[in-house]
Design an enzyme around this catalytic site. Sequence first.
Site, mmCIF file in Angstrom:
data_model
loop_
_atom_site.group_PDB
_atom_site.id
_atom_site.type_symbol
_atom_site.label_atom_id
_atom_site.label_comp_id
_atom_site.label_asym_id
_atom_site.label_seq_id
_atom_site.Cartn_x
_atom_site.Cartn_y
_atom_site.Cartn_z
ATOM 1 N N LYS A 197 9.337 -7.222 14.677
ATOM 2 C CA LYS A 197 10.135 -6.170 15.312
ATOM 3 C C LYS A 197 10.963 -6.820 16.415
ATOM 4 O O LYS A 197 10.402 -7.323 17.391
ATOM 5 C CB LYS A 197 9.223 -5.089 15.903
ATOM 6 C CG LYS A 197 8.481 -4.255 14.860
ATOM 7 C CD LYS A 197 7.469 -3.335 15.538
ATOM 8 C CE LYS A 197 6.866 -2.340 14.562
ATOM 9 N NZ LYS A 197 5.752 -1.577 15.171
ATOM 10 N N GLU A 215 9.287 8.834 11.012
ATOM 11 C CA GLU A 215 9.819 7.836 10.082
ATOM 12 C C GLU A 215 10.162 8.435 8.719
ATOM 13 O O GLU A 215 10.351 7.718 7.739
ATOM 14 C CB GLU A 215 8.833 6.675 9.962
ATOM 15 C CG GLU A 215 8.655 5.991 11.310
ATOM 16 C CD GLU A 215 7.770 4.766 11.273
ATOM 17 O OE1 GLU A 215 7.171 4.489 10.222
ATOM 18 O OE2 GLU A 215 7.683 4.085 12.306
#
EC number: 4.2.1.11
Length: 433
Positions: A343, A209
């Site tokens: 999500k 990330e």
Amino acid sequence: MAKIVKVIGREIIDSRGNPTVEAEVHLEGGFVGLAAAPSGASTGSREALELRDGDKARFLGKGVLKAVAAVNNEIAQALVGKDATNQAEIDQIMIDLDGTENKSKFGANAILAVSLANAKAAAAAKGMPLFAWIAELNGTPGQYSMPLPMMNIINGGEHADNNVDIQEFMIQPVGAKTLKEALRIGAEVFHNLAKVLKGKGLSTAVGDEGGFAPNLESNAAALACIKEAVEKAGYVLGKDVTLAMDCASSEFYNKENGMYEMKGEGKSFTSQEFTHYLEELCKEYPIVSIEDGQDESDWEGFAYQTKVLGDKVQLVGDDLFVTNTKILKEGIEKGIANSILIKFNQIGSLTETLAAIKMAKDAGYTAVISHRSGETEDATIADLAVGTAAGQIKTGSMSRSDRIAKYNQLIRIEEALGDKAPFLGLKAVKGQA
């Protein structure tokens, strides 16, 4: 009517070099929507199924040709001729056609890619930006806010090849007045963190990330490095910048003995002990948000943690709730956590995602919009965060263009909306208003 004339699926590559599903939805009048499904590394056991081919001769078994075939055949046949502006109907057709509880026939990756591509095509046909169309679908037309970024600048756990157990150490630039200023503060802290780590002889390689992934002697050492970086950048920790963590506790929970085993530190905790370990970190550092601070199945542990920390810390359920309204409803009724991580691909359609955000907000929970560790250049979550006025977004660090794509889209949206989309800063975080 914005009639669907063609639906196309294809296999593309994500930020980890794995295949994922991209879909195109074409409408009468030449309008086109294009979207791709993301993919997670640390996944909740109750997430909708991401369909992979399992053919070890292709992409080590991670191909998505079966999901792509579902888009190009059954899904395309069912959707051609339908009105793209009826998002709920489009999503329901795919859900019914799949017919499984967890979207395992076509794959949540297939259904989601089409769902998002359809929303983009409909927005184009309506002549409006995606965030504005999402606000209409959400039943909140014209109600926007710019999200506070939760920037993952030290990666551990499943997102990095290091010895740090806690998966994400994040900064929130709460002293900023605008999203653009928040990104500048985040970038300055990120670059100063590189200097701090180099000065200690530590690695500045990045994880999935975009955060740094050094080997550190403890989780507290990660927080200490960030504190030093914030101060080096000229900011005050607790005033200009606050901290957040994603423990991803399920990844180091031993189901056999019920212990949280932090191998990096050589420590082992009972459920209640782990809550108090986190409580001590919160006393030492201005940590205002903790995600998955217990194993996804340890509801008793979550209830205790909510009792101990819930009035002063945002407790976010990710693997706990998996963007699923059935599970979230049970959590709300039992007083578990006070926030949900959102999500798309945990549930597999835009309509179901919007339902989870609405349920959370109606119960006084916050909703944090999130990327996955496997991403693409698709920036839909930026529009989702603004269009639902969620107030917070997790989309990685200040490196890797798969993360920066979302931040750059937020910059464009803020420029377009001006004062119609206020930046709420710390007020967006549960327990901090």
